[in-house]
Scaffold this motif. Structure first.
Motif, PDB file in Angstrom:
ATOM      1  N   ARG A 110      32.755  11.615  10.712  1.00  0.00           N
ATOM      2  CA  ARG A 110      31.677  11.442   9.737  1.00  0.00           C
ATOM      3  C   ARG A 110      31.837  10.146   8.952  1.00  0.00           C
ATOM      4  N   PHE A 111      30.760   9.559   8.527  1.00  0.00           N
ATOM      5  CA  PHE A 111      30.830   8.405   7.614  1.00  0.00           C
ATOM      6  C   PHE A 111      29.766   8.581   6.545  1.00  0.00           C
ATOM      7  N   TRP A 112      30.056   7.990   5.394  1.00  0.00           N
ATOM      8  CA  TRP A 112      29.119   8.087   4.269  1.00  0.00           C
ATOM      9  C   TRP A 112      28.133   6.936   4.391  1.00  0.00           C
ATOM     10  N   GLY A 113      26.888   7.258   4.750  1.00  0.00           N
ATOM     11  CA  GLY A 113      25.900   6.214   4.941  1.00  0.00           C
ATOM     12  C   GLY A 113      24.979   6.122   3.749  1.00  0.00           C
ATOM     13  N   SER A 114      24.809   4.880   3.297  1.00  0.00           N
ATOM     14  CA  SER A 114      23.897   4.667   2.193  1.00  0.00           C
ATOM     15  C   SER A 114      22.767   3.810   2.735  1.00  0.00           C
ATOM     16  N   GLY A 115      21.542   4.330   2.771  1.00  0.00           N
ATOM     17  CA  GLY A 115      20.510   3.565   3.447  1.00  0.00           C
ATOM     18  C   GLY A 115      19.112   3.699   2.879  1.00  0.00           C
ATOM     19  N   LEU A 116      18.238   2.915   3.470  1.00  0.00           N
ATOM     20  CA  LEU A 116      16.837   2.884   3.077  1.00  0.00           C
ATOM     21  C   LEU A 116      15.984   2.979   4.331  1.00  0.00           C
ATOM     22  N   THR A 117      14.919   3.795   4.298  1.00  0.00           N
ATOM     23  CA  THR A 117      13.995   3.880   5.420  1.00  0.00           C
ATOM     24  C   THR A 117      12.629   3.371   4.952  1.00  0.00           C
ATOM     25  N   PHE A 118      12.056   2.459   5.748  1.00  0.00           N
ATOM     26  CA  PHE A 118      10.711   1.945   5.437  1.00  0.00           C
ATOM     27  C   PHE A 118       9.767   2.270   6.582  1.00  0.00           C
ATOM     28  N   PRO A 119       8.494   2.492   6.291  1.00  0.00           N
ATOM     29  CA  PRO A 119       7.526   2.661   7.387  1.00  0.00           C
ATOM     30  C   PRO A 119       7.156   1.285   7.963  1.00  0.00           C
ATOM     31  N   LEU A 120       6.894   1.246   9.268  1.00  0.00           N
ATOM     32  CA  LEU A 120       6.405   0.010   9.897  1.00  0.00           C
ATOM     33  C   LEU A 120       4.910   0.203  10.160  1.00  0.00           C
ATOM     34  N   GLN A 121       4.096  -0.790   9.760  1.00  0.00           N
ATOM     35  CA  GLN A 121       2.637  -0.623   9.886  1.00  0.00           C
ATOM     36  C   GLN A 121       2.052  -1.704  10.790  1.00  0.00           C
ATOM     37  N   ASN A 122       0.994  -1.347  11.493  1.00  0.00           N
ATOM     38  CA  ASN A 122       0.302  -2.388  12.269  1.00  0.00           C
ATOM     39  C   ASN A 122      -0.727  -3.074  11.374  1.00  0.00           C
ATOM     40  N   GLU A 123      -1.508  -3.992  11.956  1.00  0.00           N
ATOM     41  CA  GLU A 123      -2.422  -4.780  11.128  1.00  0.00           C
ATOM     42  C   GLU A 123      -3.501  -3.926  10.476  1.00  0.00           C
ATOM     43  N   ASN A 124      -3.709  -2.689  11.002  1.00  0.00           N
ATOM     44  CA  ASN A 124      -4.689  -1.788  10.375  1.00  0.00           C
ATOM     45  C   ASN A 124      -4.051  -0.877   9.336  1.00  0.00           C
ATOM     46  N   ASP A 125      -2.812  -1.221   8.997  1.00  0.00           N
ATOM     47  CA  ASP A 125      -2.072  -0.413   8.011  1.00  0.00           C
ATOM     48  C   ASP A 125      -1.751   0.996   8.502  1.00  0.00           C
ATOM     49  N   THR A 126      -1.782   1.168   9.805  1.00  0.00           N
ATOM     50  CA  THR A 126      -1.416   2.482  10.332  1.00  0.00           C
ATOM     51  C   THR A 126       0.090   2.497  10.592  1.00  0.00           C
ATOM     52  N   GLU A 160      13.133  12.686   5.645  1.00  0.00           N
ATOM     53  CA  GLU A 160      13.379  11.301   5.255  1.00  0.00           C
ATOM     54  C   GLU A 160      12.210  10.394   5.687  1.00  0.00           C
ATOM     55  N   THR A 161      11.770  10.527   6.940  1.00  0.00           N
ATOM     56  CA  THR A 161      10.674   9.662   7.400  1.00  0.00           C
ATOM     57  C   THR A 161       9.366  10.042   6.711  1.00  0.00           C
ATOM     58  N   GLU A 162       9.202  11.338   6.457  1.00  0.00           N
ATOM     59  CA  GLU A 162       7.982  11.768   5.747  1.00  0.00           C
ATOM     60  C   GLU A 162       7.921  11.145   4.361  1.00  0.00           C
ATOM     61  N   ARG A 163       9.072  11.136   3.723  1.00  0.00           N
ATOM     62  CA  ARG A 163       9.112  10.572   2.357  1.00  0.00           C
ATOM     63  C   ARG A 163       8.837   9.059   2.411  1.00  0.00           C
ATOM     64  N   ALA A 164       9.433   8.399   3.405  1.00  0.00           N
ATOM     65  CA  ALA A 164       9.225   6.952   3.541  1.00  0.00           C
ATOM     66  C   ALA A 164       7.743   6.668   3.748  1.00  0.00           C
ATOM     67  N   ALA A 165       7.087   7.514   4.588  1.00  0.00           N
ATOM     68  CA  ALA A 165       5.666   7.313   4.874  1.00  0.00           C
ATOM     69  C   ALA A 165       4.843   7.528   3.612  1.00  0.00           C
ATOM     70  N   ARG A 166       5.243   8.545   2.860  1.00  0.00           N
ATOM     71  CA  ARG A 166       4.475   8.912   1.668  1.00  0.00           C
ATOM     72  C   ARG A 166       4.701   7.913   0.525  1.00  0.00           C
ATOM     73  N   GLU A 167       5.951   7.517   0.338  1.00  0.00           N
ATOM     74  CA  GLU A 167       6.264   6.733  -0.866  1.00  0.00           C
ATOM     75  C   GLU A 167       6.514   5.253  -0.579  1.00  0.00           C
ATOM     76  N   GLY A 168       6.462   4.855   0.679  1.00  0.00           N
ATOM     77  CA  GLY A 168       6.675   3.438   0.989  1.00  0.00           C
ATOM     78  C   GLY A 168       8.124   3.116   1.303  1.00  0.00           C
ATOM     79  N   SER A 169       9.043   3.989   0.854  1.00  0.00           N
ATOM     80  CA  SER A 169      10.467   3.832   1.194  1.00  0.00           C
ATOM     81  C   SER A 169      11.181   5.126   0.822  1.00  0.00           C
ATOM     82  N   ALA A 170      12.320   5.348   1.490  1.00  0.00           N
ATOM     83  CA  ALA A 170      13.113   6.537   1.136  1.00  0.00           C
ATOM     84  C   ALA A 170      14.581   6.133   1.102  1.00  0.00           C
ATOM     85  N   LYS A 171      15.164   6.386  -0.055  1.00  0.00           N
ATOM     86  CA  LYS A 171      16.572   6.032  -0.224  1.00  0.00           C
ATOM     87  C   LYS A 171      17.404   7.267   0.109  1.00  0.00           C
ATOM     88  N   ASN A 172      18.513   7.049   0.778  1.00  0.00           N
ATOM     89  CA  ASN A 172      19.322   8.183   1.178  1.00  0.00           C
ATOM     90  C   ASN A 172      20.800   7.905   1.126  1.00  0.00           C
TER      91      ASN A 172
END
Ligand code: ADP
Length: 500
Positions: free
Chosen positions: A114-130, A91-103
């Motif tokens: 258990r619960f059914w989670g519907s979510g989005l993961t985004f990468p957080l970047q510093n000012e150097n875009d890392t 999930e995090t790899e996909r978010a890093a690669r594509e800018g977001s990952a829906k799950n």
């Protein structure tokens, strides 16, 4: 470089102020979202997927407190099956690669539920875009998921039920009467495939006569007016052949009218058997009529020619013979009436007459035939009726003879007349064996005889009330019974007043 234009200077100042305000507001806004969004789990992960911030909503949904979870691997929120396939890392790899990952997936709470989670993961970047970490926003959609699953299950169950009910045609129509749903049974019965039927106007299954008589539209109108339209008629297959169907149509409300559902069954074989039976009854009773009439004529001839010298015994035998032949004639008449009704040939010759007179006359005649029963007439104040006197006599004699037959221990038979709306209501009450409530509506069916053992010892064909009901119906009247087992019965029928 400072601008010399005063308005530009003002603009610059405003922009700077605004940026300040905005950065402060953004901080507050972020805090507000994270703290107040109780229905959203919002948390951040470092590059090793360790949780480093945790919202109130995350606490609500996942049950871990901030202290418990900070520093833990985010993977603990994943179910074992997903942990085994490294879903969290993917999930995090996909978010890093594509800018977001829906799950959308099942997740684990602290207590293991258990619960059914519907979510989005985004990468957080510093000012150097890392990329320095990830933020995940997730909603608990368990209730919706369950409802969705239940709906899917219900739909699937319904689909399987519809497909396996191959003896039944189940057709759904929209509010205009166009076919929307077409079951396997409908395919088999009508010969149209689902793809051929859907979208057509629902009248494709009707015969031309019925289409011209607007039967399909009348059926929908009845279903809307009365909640159900029952129907038995010949229908038309794709190849033009006809078959007999019996079915019902009901409206679907949601909450306004959303369409109709029609459930019908092929009854061709039963109908043909019934027609053959009718034909047989017709032919047999017609054939019997001639010899019986001849026998009756010979008996009368013998009675006329028998001289004084003939013994009392011979006279008595001849009399009994005559009575039995009369019974036989009555039975044949009943059978002939049944075929007349089946063929729609029951003709009425209406006239104006007084029901009280008819009732009194019949009561007197029956009083001669029974010693155990007391036949009492309680006439009401009634005007003339407009009906076929002979046919109504037939109804009345049937009800009185049943009242006598089904009250073998005797008792009062009370006949009443009264005005009700635009009709005269006649009642015949006995104190006999009665009937159980479930039988009450069936006694007017053809060949129906109540199943209780008692009835089997009473002679009869189960046709009298059927004919009586048809006669009353032809007069636009109604016939019904109020009865209780071992407590006696009251049969009522109405016929219209003479309003000429
Ligand atoms: P039949 O008397 O020849 O059987 P009918 O059509 O006249 O046929 O009646 C149908 C059935 O209704 C009877 O078999 C009997 O079970 C029931 N029935 C009719 N009249 C009465 C009554 N007065 N009391 C109880 N049962 C009755």
């Amino acid at each position: 470089m400072e601008s010399s234009n005063p308005s530009d200077r003002r603009g610059e100042k405003y922009r700077k102020n605004n940026e300040l305000i905005q950065s402060g507001a953004a901080e507050q806004f972020r805090k507000f979202i994270i703290e107040s969004a109780k229905d959203f789990a919002i948390f951040t992960l470092d590059l090793n997927r360790r949780i480093n911030s945790w919202s109130v909503g995350a606490q609500n949904i996942c049950q871990y407190s901030e202290e418990e979870i900070i520093g833990q691997l985010g993977d603990i929120l994943f179910i074992p099956e997903d942990q085994a396939t490294n879903a969290a890392a993917r999930e995090t790899e996909r978010a890093a690669r594509e800018g977001s990952a829906k799950n959308e997936r099942w997740h684990l709470r602290k207590d293991g539920s258990r619960f059914w989670g519907s979510g989005l993961t985004f990468p957080l970047q510093n000012e150097n875009d890392t990329i320095i970490g990830f933020v995940k926003i997730m909603r608990d959609l368990t209730d919706q998921r369950r409802a969705e699953q239940e709906l899917q299950e219900t739909t699937e169950r319904l689909r399987v039920t519809l497909e396996s009910a191959s003896d039944y045609s189940i057709i759904t129509l929209d509010t205009e009467g166009n076919i929307e749903g077409w079951s396997k049974g409908a395919e088999l019965s009508f010969g149209y495939k689902e793809s051929e039927a859907v979208g057509n106007y629902g009248d494709i299954i009707f015969t031309r006569e019925d289409r011209e008589a607007h039967i399909p539209e009348m059926e929908m109108a009845t279903a809307m007016r009365e909640g159900i339209a029952r129907d038995e008629r010949w229908h038309r297959r794709k190849d033009g052949s006809r078959f007999y169907m019996s079915g019902t149509m009901r409206p679907i409300y949601n909450p306004q009218l959303a369409g109709f559902v029609k459930v019908a069954r092929d009854m061709t074989e039963q109908k043909l058997t019934e027609q053959q039976k009718d034909e047989f009854i017709g032919i047999a009773s017609h054939e019997l009529k001639t010899p019986v009439t001849t026998i009756k004529a010979y008996i009368e001839l013998l009675q006329d020619t028998m001289d004084e010298s003939a013994s009392r015994e011979s006279n008595s035998i001849l009399h009994k013979l005559g009575a039995q032949v009369d019974r036989l004639t009555g039975l044949i008449q009943t059978l002939l009436d049944t075929t007349r009704i089946a063929e729609g040939r029951l003709m009425l010759q209406s006239e104006s007459f007084n029901m009280n007179e008819l009732v009194k006359q019949q009561a007197e005649e029956f009083a001669q035939l029974t010693v155990r029963h007391n036949i009492i007439v309680q006439p009401g104040q009634i005007p003339q009726v407009w009906a076929d006197r002979e046919r109504i006599t037939q109804v009345l004699t049937n009800l009185i003879s049943n009242a006598i037959k089904y009250s073998p221990s005797g008792g009062d038979i009370i006949i009443t007349t009264e005005v009700e709306n635009d009709s005269v209501k006649t009642g015949v009450r006995d104190a006999g064996i009665g009937m159980s409530p479930d039988t009450n509506s069936k006694v007017f069916e053809r060949f129906y005889r109540a199943g209780n053992a008692q009835v089997q010892t009473f002679p009869g064909m189960g046709l009298g009330l059927y004919i009586a009901a048809e006669i009353v119906k032809r007069h636009n009247g109604t016939i019904w019974v109020e009865s209780e087992l071992n407590k006696g019965s009251v049969f009522y029928f109405t016929i219209p007043l003479d309003i000429r």
